[in-house]
Design a protein around this motif. Sequence first.
Motif, PDB file in Angstrom:
ATOM      1  N   ASP A  26       0.823  -1.133   0.328  1.00  0.00           N
ATOM      2  CA  ASP A  26       0.059   0.064   0.122  1.00  0.00           C
ATOM      3  C   ASP A  26       1.304   1.251  -0.175  1.00  0.00           C
ATOM      4  OD1 ASP A  26      -2.533  -1.590  -0.054  1.00  0.00           O
ATOM      5  OD2 ASP A  26      -2.392  -1.290   2.377  1.00  0.00           O
ATOM      6  N   THR A  27       2.276   1.042   0.275  1.00  0.00           N
ATOM      7  CA  THR A  27       3.125   2.578   0.076  1.00  0.00           C
ATOM      8  C   THR A  27       2.726   3.383  -1.597  1.00  0.00           C
ATOM      9  OG1 THR A  27       4.720   1.153   1.627  1.00  0.00           O
ATOM     10  CG2 THR A  27       5.767   2.847   0.138  1.00  0.00           C
ATOM     11  N   ASN A  28       2.573   4.456  -1.192  1.00  0.00           N
ATOM     12  CA  ASN A  28       3.000   4.918  -2.794  1.00  0.00           C
ATOM     13  C   ASN A  28       3.840   5.352  -2.939  1.00  0.00           C
ATOM     14  OD1 ASN A  28       2.463   7.031  -4.150  1.00  0.00           O
ATOM     15  ND2 ASN A  28       0.878   8.191  -3.741  1.00  0.00           N
ATOM     16  N   HIS A  29       4.512   4.701  -4.357  1.00  0.00           N
ATOM     17  CA  HIS A  29       6.374   4.692  -4.777  1.00  0.00           C
ATOM     18  C   HIS A  29       6.305   5.577  -5.663  1.00  0.00           C
ATOM     19  CE1 HIS A  29       7.156   1.233  -2.277  1.00  0.00           C
ATOM     20  NE2 HIS A  29       5.995   0.425  -3.272  1.00  0.00           N
ATOM     21  N   TYR A  30       5.138   6.086  -6.102  1.00  0.00           N
ATOM     22  CA  TYR A  30       5.027   7.669  -6.892  1.00  0.00           C
ATOM     23  C   TYR A  30       5.427   8.785  -6.945  1.00  0.00           C
ATOM     24  CZ  TYR A  30       3.487  10.685 -10.674  1.00  0.00           C
ATOM     25  OH  TYR A  30       3.540  12.098 -11.556  1.00  0.00           O
ATOM     26  N   LYS A  31       5.021   9.064  -5.229  1.00  0.00           N
ATOM     27  CA  LYS A  31       5.630  10.352  -4.983  1.00  0.00           C
ATOM     28  C   LYS A  31       6.702  10.944  -4.737  1.00  0.00           C
ATOM     29  CE  LYS A  31       0.577  11.496  -3.534  1.00  0.00           C
ATOM     30  NZ  LYS A  31       0.190  12.964  -3.004  1.00  0.00           N
ATOM     31  N   PRO A  32       8.071   9.431  -4.058  1.00  0.00           N
ATOM     32  CA  PRO A  32       8.657   9.703  -3.700  1.00  0.00           C
ATOM     33  C   PRO A  32      10.205   9.332  -5.167  1.00  0.00           C
ATOM     34  CG  PRO A  32       8.083   8.006  -2.375  1.00  0.00           C
ATOM     35  CD  PRO A  32       7.463   8.464  -2.475  1.00  0.00           C
ATOM     36  N   ALA A  33       9.403   8.768  -5.697  1.00  0.00           N
ATOM     37  CA  ALA A  33      10.321   8.532  -7.240  1.00  0.00           C
ATOM     38  C   ALA A  33      10.089  10.092  -7.887  1.00  0.00           C
ATOM     39  CB  ALA A  33       9.506   7.250  -7.930  1.00  0.00           C
ATOM     40  N   LEU A  34       8.624  10.628  -7.451  1.00  0.00           N
ATOM     41  CA  LEU A  34       8.570  11.996  -8.631  1.00  0.00           C
ATOM     42  C   LEU A  34       9.424  13.260  -8.561  1.00  0.00           C
ATOM     43  CD1 LEU A  34       7.375  13.278 -10.964  1.00  0.00           C
ATOM     44  CD2 LEU A  34       5.829  13.730  -9.221  1.00  0.00           C
ATOM     45  N   VAL A  35       9.502  12.729  -6.790  1.00  0.00           N
ATOM     46  CA  VAL A  35      10.756  14.059  -5.810  1.00  0.00           C
ATOM     47  C   VAL A  35      12.027  13.752  -6.136  1.00  0.00           C
ATOM     48  CG1 VAL A  35      10.997  14.705  -3.218  1.00  0.00           C
ATOM     49  CG2 VAL A  35       8.808  14.242  -4.252  1.00  0.00           C
ATOM     50  N   SER A  36      12.840  12.596  -6.711  1.00  0.00           N
ATOM     51  CA  SER A  36      13.413  12.372  -5.904  1.00  0.00           C
ATOM     52  C   SER A  36      13.618  13.090  -7.935  1.00  0.00           C
ATOM     53  CB  SER A  36      13.783  10.549  -6.238  1.00  0.00           C
ATOM     54  OG  SER A  36      13.956  10.107  -5.058  1.00  0.00           O
ATOM     55  N   GLN A  37      13.798  12.752  -8.802  1.00  0.00           N
ATOM     56  CA  GLN A  37      13.742  13.343 -10.168  1.00  0.00           C
ATOM     57  C   GLN A  37      13.726  14.639 -10.524  1.00  0.00           C
ATOM     58  OE1 GLN A  37      12.406  10.047 -13.356  1.00  0.00           O
ATOM     59  NE2 GLN A  37      10.669   9.670 -11.417  1.00  0.00           N
ATOM     60  N   GLU A  38      12.425  15.216  -9.314  1.00  0.00           N
ATOM     61  CA  GLU A  38      12.488  16.301  -9.555  1.00  0.00           C
ATOM     62  C   GLU A  38      13.229  16.797  -9.075  1.00  0.00           C
ATOM     63  OE1 GLU A  38       8.527  17.140  -7.624  1.00  0.00           O
ATOM     64  OE2 GLU A  38       8.008  16.965 -10.176  1.00  0.00           O
ATOM     65  N   GLN A  39      14.332  16.537  -7.392  1.00  0.00           N
ATOM     66  CA  GLN A  39      14.725  17.406  -6.886  1.00  0.00           C
ATOM     67  C   GLN A  39      16.600  17.534  -8.154  1.00  0.00           C
ATOM     68  OE1 GLN A  39      14.900  15.373  -2.843  1.00  0.00           O
ATOM     69  NE2 GLN A  39      13.874  16.592  -2.114  1.00  0.00           N
ATOM     70  N   CYS A  40      16.624  16.009  -8.604  1.00  0.00           N
ATOM     71  CA  CYS A  40      18.095  15.983  -9.650  1.00  0.00           C
ATOM     72  C   CYS A  40      17.827  17.009 -10.521  1.00  0.00           C
ATOM     73  CB  CYS A  40      18.000  14.321  -9.916  1.00  0.00           C
ATOM     74  SG  CYS A  40      19.437  14.228 -10.777  1.00  0.00           S
ATOM     75  N   CYS A  41      16.773  17.573 -11.276  1.00  0.00           N
ATOM     76  CA  CYS A  41      16.741  17.919 -12.282  1.00  0.00           C
ATOM     77  C   CYS A  41      16.515  19.823 -11.515  1.00  0.00           C
ATOM     78  CB  CYS A  41      15.305  18.077 -12.714  1.00  0.00           C
ATOM     79  SG  CYS A  41      14.495  17.414 -13.915  1.00  0.00           S
ATOM     80  N   ASN A  42      15.983  19.560 -10.705  1.00  0.00           N
ATOM     81  CA  ASN A  42      16.217  20.817 -10.470  1.00  0.00           C
ATOM     82  C   ASN A  42      17.917  21.688  -9.472  1.00  0.00           C
ATOM     83  OD1 ASN A  42      13.480  22.020  -9.994  1.00  0.00           O
ATOM     84  ND2 ASN A  42      13.079  21.253  -8.276  1.00  0.00           N
ATOM     85  N   GLN A  61      -1.804  10.098 -14.596  1.00  0.00           N
ATOM     86  CA  GLN A  61      -3.071  10.727 -13.774  1.00  0.00           C
ATOM     87  C   GLN A  61      -3.093   9.572 -12.780  1.00  0.00           C
ATOM     88  OE1 GLN A  61      -4.173  13.603 -14.513  1.00  0.00           O
ATOM     89  NE2 GLN A  61      -2.819  14.109 -15.535  1.00  0.00           N
ATOM     90  N   ASP A  62      -2.610   8.332 -12.462  1.00  0.00           N
ATOM     91  CA  ASP A  62      -3.730   7.684 -11.704  1.00  0.00           C
ATOM     92  C   ASP A  62      -2.913   6.644 -11.724  1.00  0.00           C
ATOM     93  OD1 ASP A  62      -4.856   5.051 -10.397  1.00  0.00           O
ATOM     94  OD2 ASP A  62      -5.885   3.789 -12.685  1.00  0.00           O
ATOM     95  N   GLU A  63      -1.720   7.480  -9.887  1.00  0.00           N
ATOM     96  CA  GLU A  63      -0.724   7.380  -9.358  1.00  0.00           C
ATOM     97  C   GLU A  63      -0.944   5.910  -8.326  1.00  0.00           C
ATOM     98  OE1 GLU A  63      -0.395  10.350  -5.181  1.00  0.00           O
ATOM     99  OE2 GLU A  63      -0.340  11.416  -7.531  1.00  0.00           O
ATOM    100  N   THR A  64      -2.266   5.884  -8.314  1.00  0.00           N
ATOM    101  CA  THR A  64      -2.835   4.606  -7.257  1.00  0.00           C
ATOM    102  C   THR A  64      -2.548   3.645  -7.909  1.00  0.00           C
ATOM    103  OG1 THR A  64      -5.333   5.429  -7.269  1.00  0.00           O
ATOM    104  CG2 THR A  64      -3.487   6.196  -5.892  1.00  0.00           C
ATOM    105  N   SER A  65      -2.628   3.464  -9.428  1.00  0.00           N
ATOM    106  CA  SER A  65      -2.987   1.806  -9.576  1.00  0.00           C
ATOM    107  C   SER A  65      -1.550   1.022  -9.596  1.00  0.00           C
ATOM    108  CB  SER A  65      -3.548   1.708 -11.093  1.00  0.00           C
ATOM    109  OG  SER A  65      -1.791   2.536 -11.588  1.00  0.00           O
ATOM    110  N   ASN A  66      -2.119   0.118  -9.289  1.00  0.00           N
ATOM    111  CA  ASN A  66      -0.878  -1.547  -9.438  1.00  0.00           C
ATOM    112  C   ASN A  66       0.104  -1.211 -10.041  1.00  0.00           C
ATOM    113  OD1 ASN A  66      -2.387  -2.127  -6.755  1.00  0.00           O
ATOM    114  ND2 ASN A  66      -3.383  -3.821  -7.848  1.00  0.00           N
ATOM    115  N   ILE A  67      -0.539  -0.734 -11.031  1.00  0.00           N
ATOM    116  CA  ILE A  67       0.954  -0.967 -12.482  1.00  0.00           C
ATOM    117  C   ILE A  67       1.189  -0.005 -12.093  1.00  0.00           C
ATOM    118  CG2 ILE A  67      -0.653  -0.060 -14.469  1.00  0.00           C
ATOM    119  CD1 ILE A  67       2.232  -2.874 -14.652  1.00  0.00           C
ATOM    120  N   ASN A  68       1.422   1.649 -11.809  1.00  0.00           N
ATOM    121  CA  ASN A  68       2.319   2.572 -11.661  1.00  0.00           C
ATOM    122  C   ASN A  68       2.456   2.168 -10.152  1.00  0.00           C
ATOM    123  OD1 ASN A  68       1.043   3.214 -13.986  1.00  0.00           O
ATOM    124  ND2 ASN A  68      -0.189   4.684 -12.604  1.00  0.00           N
ATOM    125  N   GLN A  69       2.320   2.434  -9.720  1.00  0.00           N
ATOM    126  CA  GLN A  69       3.176   1.733  -8.190  1.00  0.00           C
ATOM    127  C   GLN A  69       3.938   0.672  -8.568  1.00  0.00           C
ATOM    128  OE1 GLN A  69       3.365   3.155  -5.178  1.00  0.00           O
ATOM    129  NE2 GLN A  69       1.501   4.493  -6.394  1.00  0.00           N
TER     130      GLN A  69
END
Length: 118
Positions: A26-42, A61-69
Amino acid sequence: MPRLHWFVTSLSIIIVGSVAGCATTDTNHYKPALVSQEQCCNRLSDANAKQACLADIPRTQDETSNINQETFQCVEKHFSCDPATGRATWDSAQQQLDCLNDLESTQQARNETPAAAK
């Protein structure tokens, strides 16, 4: 390296758009992955390079789907920033690709995709 980055990004987008999956947490992997990449770009000093880098980050758009996680768990686990490019290091990109290729959903998609006509 640009070719590997393009392939990992393309594979991520294909998997993100797929309709299958088997994430087991049930862990949301999308947000931390996105943040890491954004921080790198920034960290890039050139504003145009920073904007281009941010625009290249795969998003969904669907960060909670199983496939996206499942997909973004690979990114979260293996992403390592190359401060010179604002993107994943070559080794990091390869580890992400290997992880994505090992996913059950990737294997299923390969089995369901018809072979190209010759």
